[in-house]
Enzyme design. Structure first.
Site, PDB file in Angstrom:
ATOM      1  N   SER A 107      38.802  37.021  53.879  1.00 23.00           N
ATOM      2  CA  SER A 107      38.828  38.217  53.030  1.00 23.00           C
ATOM      3  C   SER A 107      38.050  39.325  53.726  1.00 23.00           C
ATOM      4  O   SER A 107      36.874  39.151  54.040  1.00 23.00           O
ATOM      5  CB  SER A 107      38.162  37.932  51.685  1.00 23.00           C
ATOM      6  OG  SER A 107      38.859  36.928  50.998  1.00 23.00           O
ATOM      7  N   ARG A 143      29.270  36.432  46.437  1.00 25.68           N
ATOM      8  CA  ARG A 143      29.290  36.764  47.875  1.00 25.68           C
ATOM      9  C   ARG A 143      27.989  37.422  48.350  1.00 25.68           C
ATOM     10  O   ARG A 143      27.990  38.283  49.221  1.00 25.68           O
ATOM     11  CB  ARG A 143      30.455  37.719  48.199  1.00 25.68           C
ATOM     12  CG  ARG A 143      31.805  37.077  48.167  1.00 25.68           C
ATOM     13  CD  ARG A 143      31.938  36.023  49.272  1.00 25.68           C
ATOM     14  NE  ARG A 143      33.303  35.587  49.408  1.00 25.68           N
ATOM     15  CZ  ARG A 143      33.876  34.663  48.645  1.00 25.68           C
ATOM     16  NH1 ARG A 143      33.192  34.075  47.690  1.00 25.68           N
ATOM     17  NH2 ARG A 143      35.135  34.328  48.823  1.00 25.68           N
ATOM     18  N   GLU A 173      33.577  42.896  53.243  1.00 24.82           N
ATOM     19  CA  GLU A 173      32.857  41.643  53.064  1.00 24.82           C
ATOM     20  C   GLU A 173      32.084  41.190  54.309  1.00 24.82           C
ATOM     21  O   GLU A 173      30.920  40.828  54.210  1.00 24.82           O
ATOM     22  CB  GLU A 173      33.821  40.539  52.607  1.00 24.82           C
ATOM     23  CG  GLU A 173      33.090  39.456  51.861  1.00 24.82           C
ATOM     24  CD  GLU A 173      33.541  38.065  52.245  1.00 24.82           C
ATOM     25  OE1 GLU A 173      32.904  37.120  51.817  1.00 24.82           O
ATOM     26  OE2 GLU A 173      34.511  37.921  52.987  1.00 24.82           O
TER      27      GLU A 173
HETATM   28  N1  EPU Z   1      46.673  39.363  44.744  1.00 25.87           N
HETATM   29  C1  EPU Z   1      47.686  40.288  44.855  1.00 25.87           C
HETATM   30  N2  EPU Z   1      48.065  40.660  46.107  1.00 25.87           N
HETATM   31  C2  EPU Z   1      47.527  40.138  47.239  1.00 25.87           C
HETATM   32  C3  EPU Z   1      46.472  39.208  47.120  1.00 25.87           C
HETATM   33  C4  EPU Z   1      46.065  38.817  45.854  1.00 25.87           C
HETATM   34  O1  EPU Z   1      48.218  40.780  43.877  1.00 25.87           O
HETATM   35  O2  EPU Z   1      47.968  40.515  48.323  1.00 25.87           O
HETATM   36  C5  EPU Z   1      46.282  38.902  43.410  1.00 25.87           C
HETATM   37  C6  EPU Z   1      46.770  37.470  43.159  1.00 25.87           C
HETATM   38  O3  EPU Z   1      48.064  37.451  42.675  1.00 25.87           O
HETATM   39  C7  EPU Z   1      45.784  36.963  42.156  1.00 25.87           C
HETATM   40  C8  EPU Z   1      44.511  37.712  42.505  1.00 25.87           C
HETATM   41  O4  EPU Z   1      44.876  38.806  43.308  1.00 25.87           O
HETATM   42  O5  EPU Z   1      46.158  37.330  40.855  1.00 25.87           O
HETATM   43  C9  EPU Z   1      43.489  36.834  43.202  1.00 25.87           C
HETATM   44  O6  EPU Z   1      44.020  36.329  44.422  1.00 25.87           O
HETATM   45  P1  EPU Z   1      43.517  34.941  45.055  1.00 25.87           P
HETATM   46  O7  EPU Z   1      43.452  33.918  44.018  1.00 25.87           O
HETATM   47  O8  EPU Z   1      44.344  34.699  46.267  1.00 25.87           O
HETATM   48  O9  EPU Z   1      42.039  35.191  45.495  1.00 25.87           O
HETATM   49  P2  EPU Z   1      41.249  36.463  46.016  1.00 25.87           P
HETATM   50  O10 EPU Z   1      40.494  37.053  44.881  1.00 25.87           O
HETATM   51  O11 EPU Z   1      42.167  37.371  46.764  1.00 25.87           O
HETATM   52  C10 EPU Z   1      39.109  35.097  46.585  1.00 25.87           C
HETATM   53  C11 EPU Z   1      38.153  34.931  47.733  1.00 25.87           C
HETATM   54  C12 EPU Z   1      38.750  34.031  48.812  1.00 25.87           C
HETATM   55  C13 EPU Z   1      39.084  32.680  48.192  1.00 25.87           C
HETATM   56  C14 EPU Z   1      40.064  32.922  47.029  1.00 25.87           C
HETATM   57  C15 EPU Z   1      40.412  31.674  46.286  1.00 25.87           C
HETATM   58  C16 EPU Z   1      36.834  36.956  47.814  1.00 25.87           C
HETATM   59  C17 EPU Z   1      36.507  38.200  48.573  1.00 25.87           C
HETATM   60  N3  EPU Z   1      37.808  36.213  48.321  1.00 25.87           N
HETATM   61  O12 EPU Z   1      40.235  35.804  47.063  1.00 25.87           O
HETATM   62  O13 EPU Z   1      37.743  33.841  49.805  1.00 25.87           O
HETATM   63  O14 EPU Z   1      39.651  31.809  49.127  1.00 25.87           O
HETATM   64  O15 EPU Z   1      39.463  33.828  46.069  1.00 25.87           O
HETATM   65  O16 EPU Z   1      39.361  31.316  45.445  1.00 25.87           O
HETATM   66  O17 EPU Z   1      36.219  36.696  46.790  1.00 25.87           O
HETATM   67  C18 EPU Z   1      36.930  34.725  51.880  1.00 25.87           C
HETATM   68  O18 EPU Z   1      35.932  35.082  51.287  1.00 25.87           O
HETATM   69  O19 EPU Z   1      37.067  34.921  53.117  1.00 25.87           O
HETATM   70  C19 EPU Z   1      38.003  34.079  51.150  1.00 25.87           C
HETATM   71  C20 EPU Z   1      39.144  33.757  51.721  1.00 25.87           C
END
Ligand code: EPU
Length: 345
Positions: free
Chosen positions: A239, A165, A335
């Site tokens: 995010s 990012r 972010e």
């Molecule tokens: N999780 C929770 N609770 C929540 C949200 C997530 O426990 O409310 C846990 C999930 O269960 C999972 C882990 O966190 O084990 C990761 O969650 P997820 O795969 O949904 O991805 P993320 O890390 O929350 C990142 C990116 C997103 C992207 C997703 C999918 C960042 C800041 N965000 O989110 O990007 O779509 O991975 O690859 O790195 C964005 O940047 O705007 C964005 C949406």
């Protein structure tokens, strides 16, 4: 140049908050960019480049300068071999419209970045990433106007200093370069496993064994629709926080209390912990604070339900940061970028 005066930034940013931009100009070519910067200098105005406004927050006192709205068009194939197709894309093109074109041609490399709002020019700035792909892996080079030397420059991938990012465009040289075009190289091969966990689950549920590029795009669109509110209908910036990168020592402390903490080991020994998880474990998922809602399907997203000002958002943000800090001793980081009156350099 067609300068507009007193334009509402809340209408230009998907969080739907913030005051006015004193002046605004739309640019449609690299030369428009040069002229816009010359105009800003002549009138002693700071400038700020905006694309789709889906990763930028505006403050209540607006921006006492020139907003340069990047609308530079063009999607052109500049090279094609059996293995690769290379595109040069104008910074003002919509990101997902470009992804759709590459998927139509059965090209792999950015299909998992489907349905990300915003423009092509914004993609390298925060090195957009999702479902196991990052735009940095597809970028060959970025063309930009260098406002420090008043020249057009080409930054090769390595010069963009991409990381999670992050890039030179929002880091070391923030404000210096105005991106005019991005050149990306995509592969004419079937996407290769392993896929991101959520995608694997989707493929299994849909009995898809060797997914095509289009099937991966469809999977990502379906997964996103469940986890991320559409900014056109619900004001948000995706995010709102970056995932936390912590030392192994801090991770060990957390895992002692939460043996199932989701995490990714990084090559440098640090550990990435999803901030959505930290916020949820802090009891804030679904919470409403001064009109800002911690999204109930994904705690990493903040939704503007009824906030009246950027101040409301700032108070909600502080509340979340403090709560996570108290619970885990980790300071989470925002972010989206911010547009406000301050000369950047
Ligand atoms: N999780 C929770 N609770 C929540 C949200 C997530 O426990 O409310 C846990 C999930 O269960 C999972 C882990 O966190 O084990 C990761 O969650 P997820 O795969 O949904 O991805 P993320 O890390 O929350 C990142 C990116 C997103 C992207 C997703 C999918 C960042 C800041 N965000 O989110 O990007 O779509 O991975 O690859 O790195 C964005 O940047 O705007 C964005 C949406």
């Amino acid at each position: 140049m067609n300068i507009q005066h007193k334009t509402s930034l809340s209408a230009l940013t998907t969080m739907g908050l913030g005051g006015d931009a004193a002046q605004l100009v739309e640019v449609y070519s690299p030369d428009d960019v040069r002229q816009a910067v010359a105009y800003a200098r002549q009138h002693k105005l700071p400038w700020y480049v905006l694309g789709g406004g889906s990763n930028t927050l505006a403050r209540d006192d607006g921006f006492d300068g020139l907003v340069i709205l990047n609308k530079i068009p063009g999607i052109n194939v500049i090279d094609q071999t059996k293995q690769y197709t290379t595109f040069t894309v104008g910074a003002g093109e919509l990101w997902d419209a470009f992804v759709a074109q590459t998927v139509d041609r059965n090209l792999s490399g950015i299909e998992c970045l489907s349905a990300i709002p915003g423009t092509v020019g914004a993609a390298p700035v925060q090195n957009i990433g999702a479902y196991g792909q990052e735009v940095a892996s597809a970028i060959a080079y970025v063309d930009a106007y260098d406002t420090k030397n008043d020249t057009f420059v080409r930054l090769q991938n390595a010069e963009c200093e991409f990381s999670y990012r992050h890039s030179i465009f929002r880091g070391r040289e923030q404000g210096r370069y105005i991106i005019t075009a991005v050149t990306m190289r995509l592969r004419a091969v079937l996407p290769q496993p392993p896929f991101y966990k959520a995608i694997e689950t989707y493929l299994r549920e849909h009995s898809i064994a060797n997914p095509s590029v289009r099937q991966l795009r469809d999977a990502v669109i379906a997964i996103r629709a469940n986890k991320l509110p559409d900014p056109r209908a619900t004001p948000n910036t995706g995010s709102f926080f970056k995932n936390a990168i912590v030392s192994r020592e801090i991770y060990e402390r957390i895992v002692a209390d939460y043996p199932n903490v989701p995490h990714y080991d990084l090559p440098d020994g640090n550990v990435k912990i999803p901030t959505g998880w930290l916020i949820e474990q802090s009891g804030l998922k679904g919470a409403l604070y001064r009109g800002m809602r911690v999204y109930d399907k994904n705690a990493l997203v903040l939704v503007n339900e009824s906030a009246k000002s950027y101040d409301d958002l700032a108070a909600a943000r502080q509340h979340i940061i403090n709560t996570v800090q108290t619970k885990f001793g980790i300071t989470i980081q925002q972010e989206p970028l911010e547009i406000y009156t301050k000369k950047l350099f």
